[in-house]
Design a protein around this motif. Structure first.
Motif, PDB file in Angstrom:
ATOM      1  N   GLY A 126      25.298  12.320  13.467  1.00 10.98           N
ATOM      2  CA  GLY A 126      25.051  12.510  14.649  1.00 10.98           C
ATOM      3  C   GLY A 126      23.722  12.111  15.360  1.00 10.98           C
ATOM      4  O   GLY A 126      23.618  12.054  16.649  1.00 10.98           O
ATOM      5  N   ILE A 127      23.033  11.910  14.375  1.00  7.05           N
ATOM      6  CA  ILE A 127      21.390  11.697  14.894  1.00  7.05           C
ATOM      7  C   ILE A 127      20.840  11.049  13.444  1.00  7.05           C
ATOM      8  O   ILE A 127      21.191  11.534  12.411  1.00  7.05           O
ATOM      9  N   VAL A 128      19.977  10.083  13.810  1.00  9.19           N
ATOM     10  CA  VAL A 128      18.984   9.483  12.978  1.00  9.19           C
ATOM     11  C   VAL A 128      17.647   9.815  13.227  1.00  9.19           C
ATOM     12  O   VAL A 128      17.299   9.171  14.379  1.00  9.19           O
ATOM     13  N   HIS A 129      16.843  10.378  12.553  1.00  7.33           N
ATOM     14  CA  HIS A 129      15.412  10.300  12.784  1.00  7.33           C
ATOM     15  C   HIS A 129      14.509   9.223  12.355  1.00  7.33           C
ATOM     16  O   HIS A 129      14.901   8.755  11.243  1.00  7.33           O
ATOM     17  N   TRP A 130      13.419   9.065  12.787  1.00  7.81           N
ATOM     18  CA  TRP A 130      12.473   7.971  12.300  1.00  7.81           C
ATOM     19  C   TRP A 130      11.075   8.343  12.520  1.00  7.81           C
ATOM     20  O   TRP A 130      10.830   8.982  13.632  1.00  7.81           O
ATOM     21  N   ARG A 131      10.382   8.160  11.523  1.00  8.33           N
ATOM     22  CA  ARG A 131       8.860   8.810  11.890  1.00  8.33           C
ATOM     23  C   ARG A 131       7.999   7.591  11.007  1.00  8.33           C
ATOM     24  O   ARG A 131       8.221   6.857  10.373  1.00  8.33           O
ATOM     25  N   ALA A 132       6.716   7.647  11.620  1.00 10.97           N
ATOM     26  CA  ALA A 132       6.067   6.477  11.118  1.00 10.97           C
ATOM     27  C   ALA A 132       4.200   6.947  11.457  1.00 10.97           C
ATOM     28  O   ALA A 132       4.363   7.537  12.606  1.00 10.97           O
ATOM     29  N   GLU A 133       3.548   6.569  10.665  1.00 10.42           N
ATOM     30  CA  GLU A 133       2.170   7.030  10.850  1.00 10.42           C
ATOM     31  C   GLU A 133       1.656   6.440  12.030  1.00 10.42           C
ATOM     32  O   GLU A 133       1.922   5.083  12.091  1.00 10.42           O
ATOM     33  N   VAL A 134       1.084   6.688  12.983  1.00 11.08           N
ATOM     34  CA  VAL A 134       0.287   6.351  14.202  1.00 11.08           C
ATOM     35  C   VAL A 134      -0.470   4.978  13.661  1.00 11.08           C
ATOM     36  O   VAL A 134      -1.296   5.270  12.919  1.00 11.08           O
ATOM     37  N   GLY A 135      -0.258   4.050  14.353  1.00 11.19           N
ATOM     38  CA  GLY A 135      -0.951   2.778  13.869  1.00 11.19           C
ATOM     39  C   GLY A 135       0.023   1.799  13.228  1.00 11.19           C
ATOM     40  O   GLY A 135      -0.482   0.615  13.234  1.00 11.19           O
ATOM     41  N   ASN A 136       1.131   2.126  12.617  1.00  8.95           N
ATOM     42  CA  ASN A 136       1.870   1.274  12.057  1.00  8.95           C
ATOM     43  C   ASN A 136       3.033   0.807  13.048  1.00  8.95           C
ATOM     44  O   ASN A 136       4.079   1.060  13.412  1.00  8.95           O
ATOM     45  N   ASP A 137       2.507  -0.104  13.782  1.00 10.39           N
ATOM     46  CA  ASP A 137       2.986  -0.868  15.056  1.00 10.39           C
ATOM     47  C   ASP A 137       4.196  -1.649  14.637  1.00 10.39           C
ATOM     48  O   ASP A 137       5.162  -1.720  15.526  1.00 10.39           O
ATOM     49  N   ALA A 138       4.305  -2.283  13.373  1.00 13.49           N
ATOM     50  CA  ALA A 138       5.361  -3.246  13.037  1.00 13.49           C
ATOM     51  C   ALA A 138       6.645  -2.070  12.770  1.00 13.49           C
ATOM     52  O   ALA A 138       7.698  -2.512  13.231  1.00 13.49           O
ATOM     53  N   SER A 139       6.672  -1.062  12.209  1.00 15.11           N
ATOM     54  CA  SER A 139       7.544  -0.017  12.110  1.00 15.11           C
ATOM     55  C   SER A 139       8.054   0.605  13.539  1.00 15.11           C
ATOM     56  O   SER A 139       9.104   0.708  13.728  1.00 15.11           O
ATOM     57  N   ARG A 140       7.203   0.662  14.327  1.00 18.31           N
ATOM     58  CA  ARG A 140       7.686   1.231  15.670  1.00 18.31           C
ATOM     59  C   ARG A 140       8.202   0.090  16.258  1.00 18.31           C
ATOM     60  O   ARG A 140       9.524   0.355  17.179  1.00 18.31           O
TER      61      ARG A 140
END
Length: 183
Positions: A126-140
Protein backbone atom coordinates in the motif's frame (compact mmCIF):
# COMPACT_ATOMS: atom_id res chain seq x y z
CA UNK A 1 7.36 -19.39 -4.76
CA UNK A 2 10.51 -18.77 -6.76
CA UNK A 3 11.62 -15.16 -7.14
CA UNK A 4 10.49 -13.98 -10.59
CA UNK A 5 12.39 -11.92 -13.14
CA UNK A 6 10.87 -8.49 -13.87
CA UNK A 7 10.85 -7.10 -17.40
CA UNK A 8 11.61 -3.37 -17.34
CA UNK A 9 11.95 -2.62 -21.04
CA UNK A 10 15.63 -2.10 -21.74
CA UNK A 11 16.40 -3.51 -18.30
CA UNK A 12 15.71 -6.86 -16.72
CA UNK A 13 15.53 -7.23 -12.96
CA UNK A 14 16.68 -10.68 -11.96
CA UNK A 15 17.56 -12.45 -8.72
CA UNK A 16 21.20 -12.31 -7.66
CA UNK A 17 23.35 -15.43 -8.09
CA UNK A 18 26.74 -16.48 -6.75
CA UNK A 19 28.23 -15.29 -10.07
CA UNK A 20 27.39 -11.71 -9.03
CA UNK A 21 29.51 -11.68 -5.87
CA UNK A 22 32.70 -10.29 -7.44
CA UNK A 23 30.71 -7.57 -9.23
CA UNK A 24 28.97 -6.54 -5.97
CA UNK A 25 32.37 -6.38 -4.31
CA UNK A 26 33.82 -4.14 -7.05
CA UNK A 27 30.85 -1.75 -7.04
CA UNK A 28 30.96 -1.46 -3.23
CA UNK A 29 34.54 -0.20 -3.45
CA UNK A 30 33.40 2.91 -5.35
CA UNK A 31 34.16 6.00 -3.22
CA UNK A 32 31.00 7.86 -4.27
CA UNK A 33 28.77 4.96 -3.27
CA UNK A 34 30.52 4.69 0.06
CA UNK A 35 29.82 8.39 0.69
CA UNK A 36 26.12 7.72 1.27
CA UNK A 37 25.84 3.99 2.00
CA UNK A 38 27.14 2.76 5.33
CA UNK A 39 29.19 -0.26 4.23
CA UNK A 40 31.84 -2.12 6.19
CA UNK A 41 35.27 -0.56 5.83
CA UNK A 42 37.34 -2.02 4.42
CA UNK A 43 34.77 -3.77 2.24
CA UNK A 44 35.95 -7.30 1.54
CA UNK A 45 34.77 -10.00 -0.84
CA UNK A 46 33.23 -11.90 2.08
CA UNK A 47 30.93 -8.92 2.70
CA UNK A 48 29.65 -9.17 -0.87
CA UNK A 49 29.30 -12.93 -0.46
CA UNK A 50 27.27 -12.40 2.74
CA UNK A 51 25.02 -9.91 0.93
CA UNK A 52 24.31 -12.26 -2.00
CA UNK A 53 24.30 -15.63 -0.25
CA UNK A 54 22.65 -14.68 3.04
CA UNK A 55 20.80 -11.37 3.00
CA UNK A 56 19.37 -11.65 -0.50
CA UNK A 57 18.44 -15.33 -0.43
CA UNK A 58 17.23 -15.43 3.17
CA UNK A 59 15.36 -12.17 2.64
CA UNK A 60 13.35 -13.70 -0.20
CA UNK A 61 12.80 -16.98 1.66
CA UNK A 62 11.45 -15.17 4.74
CA UNK A 63 9.63 -12.48 2.71
CA UNK A 64 11.48 -9.75 4.59
CA UNK A 65 13.55 -8.51 1.68
CA UNK A 66 13.32 -8.47 -2.12
CA UNK A 67 16.56 -7.75 -3.97
CA UNK A 68 17.13 -7.53 -7.71
CA UNK A 69 20.11 -7.07 -9.95
CA UNK A 70 19.33 -4.68 -12.82
CA UNK A 71 20.96 -5.75 -16.06
CA UNK A 72 20.82 -4.70 -19.69
CA UNK A 73 18.07 -6.83 -21.21
CA UNK A 74 19.95 -7.17 -24.51
CA UNK A 75 23.51 -7.79 -23.32
CA UNK A 76 23.19 -9.03 -19.73
CA UNK A 77 25.60 -6.32 -18.54
CA UNK A 78 25.21 -5.79 -14.78
CA UNK A 79 24.15 -2.20 -14.14
CA UNK A 80 22.77 -1.81 -10.63
CA UNK A 81 20.63 -3.05 -7.79
CA UNK A 82 17.15 -2.24 -6.48
CA UNK A 83 15.59 -3.77 -3.42
CA UNK A 84 12.78 -3.53 -0.93
CA UNK A 85 12.89 -4.12 2.79
CA UNK A 86 9.39 -5.43 3.51
CA UNK A 87 7.64 -4.14 6.62
CA UNK A 88 4.40 -5.12 8.30
CA UNK A 89 1.07 -3.71 7.18
CA UNK A 90 1.77 -3.67 3.43
CA UNK A 91 4.71 -1.26 3.57
CA UNK A 92 8.30 -1.42 2.31
CA UNK A 93 11.41 0.75 2.10
CA UNK A 94 13.27 0.99 -1.20
CA UNK A 95 17.02 1.06 -1.69
CA UNK A 96 19.15 1.17 -4.82
CA UNK A 97 22.59 1.76 -6.25
CA UNK A 98 24.21 1.79 -9.68
CA UNK A 99 27.57 0.63 -10.99
CA UNK A 100 29.74 3.74 -11.57
CA UNK A 101 30.09 2.82 -15.26
CA UNK A 102 26.28 2.89 -15.66
CA UNK A 103 25.48 6.16 -13.88
CA UNK A 104 23.58 8.88 -15.69
CA UNK A 105 21.72 6.43 -17.93
CA UNK A 106 18.41 6.21 -16.07
CA UNK A 107 19.18 2.77 -14.67
CA UNK A 108 18.11 3.48 -11.08
CA UNK A 109 14.90 5.27 -12.07
CA UNK A 110 13.86 2.49 -14.44
CA UNK A 111 14.73 -0.24 -11.92
CA UNK A 112 12.98 1.45 -8.99
CA UNK A 113 9.87 2.20 -11.04
CA UNK A 114 9.64 -1.39 -12.30
CA UNK A 115 10.31 -2.87 -8.85
CA UNK A 116 7.72 -0.69 -7.13
CA UNK A 117 5.15 -1.39 -9.85
CA UNK A 118 5.73 -5.12 -9.46
CA UNK A 119 5.54 -4.89 -5.65
CA UNK A 120 2.30 -2.90 -5.67
CA UNK A 121 0.70 -5.36 -8.11
CA UNK A 122 2.15 -8.65 -6.88
CA UNK A 123 2.84 -8.15 -3.18
CA UNK A 124 -0.15 -5.88 -2.60
CA UNK A 125 1.88 -3.13 -0.98
CA UNK A 126 0.00 0.00 0.00
CA UNK A 127 3.02 2.27 0.40
CA UNK A 128 6.76 2.33 -0.31
CA UNK A 129 9.02 4.58 1.72
CA UNK A 130 12.29 6.16 0.58
CA UNK A 131 14.95 7.91 2.60
CA UNK A 132 18.37 9.28 1.89
CA UNK A 133 20.96 11.31 3.67
CA UNK A 134 20.54 15.02 2.95
CA UNK A 135 22.96 15.86 0.17
CA UNK A 136 22.45 12.62 -1.78
CA UNK A 137 20.94 14.58 -4.65
CA UNK A 138 21.25 11.70 -7.14
CA UNK A 139 19.12 9.44 -4.94
CA UNK A 140 16.55 12.18 -4.50
CA UNK A 141 16.31 12.76 -8.28
CA UNK A 142 15.72 9.04 -8.84
CA UNK A 143 13.03 8.91 -6.17
CA UNK A 144 11.21 11.96 -7.51
CA UNK A 145 11.35 10.72 -11.12
CA UNK A 146 9.89 7.38 -10.01
CA UNK A 147 6.96 9.11 -8.29
CA UNK A 148 8.03 9.45 -4.67
CA UNK A 149 6.93 12.57 -2.83
CA UNK A 150 9.59 14.03 -0.57
CA UNK A 151 7.66 14.72 2.60
CA UNK A 152 10.19 15.88 5.15
CA UNK A 153 13.71 16.56 6.20
CA UNK A 154 14.25 14.74 9.46
CA UNK A 155 16.91 16.15 11.72
CA UNK A 156 19.68 13.82 12.85
CA UNK A 157 17.54 10.80 11.85
CA UNK A 158 20.21 8.55 10.34
CA UNK A 159 23.47 7.36 11.85
CA UNK A 160 26.17 7.22 9.17
CA UNK A 161 29.66 6.09 10.12
CA UNK A 162 28.93 6.86 13.76
CA UNK A 163 27.60 10.39 13.11
CA UNK A 164 23.99 11.52 13.23
CA UNK A 165 22.97 13.16 9.95
CA UNK A 166 19.81 14.69 8.53
CA UNK A 167 17.69 12.59 6.17
CA UNK A 168 15.10 13.20 3.51
CA UNK A 169 12.01 11.03 3.77
CA UNK A 170 9.49 10.32 1.05
CA UNK A 171 6.83 7.86 0.08
CA UNK A 172 4.86 6.57 -2.86
CA UNK A 173 1.33 5.20 -3.02
CA UNK A 174 0.34 2.82 -5.83
CA UNK A 175 -1.48 5.53 -7.78
CA UNK A 176 1.58 7.81 -7.69
CA UNK A 177 3.88 5.41 -9.57
CA UNK A 178 5.29 6.99 -12.72
CA UNK A 179 5.38 4.91 -15.91
CA UNK A 180 8.59 2.93 -16.41
CA UNK A 181 11.16 5.40 -17.67
CA UNK A 182 12.91 3.73 -20.58
CA UNK A 183 15.48 6.50 -21.12
Amino acid sequence: MEQPTIDAGRLRLRPFTADDIDWVHQVALDPLMRTFIDLPSPYRREHAEHFVERLVREGWATRRRVEYLAEDAATGERLGRAGLSLKTGGAAEVGYWVDPAARGRGVATTAVTALCGWAFATLGLGIVHWRAEVGNDASRRVAEKAGFRVEATLRQRVVHRGQRVDAWLGSMLPEELCPVADE
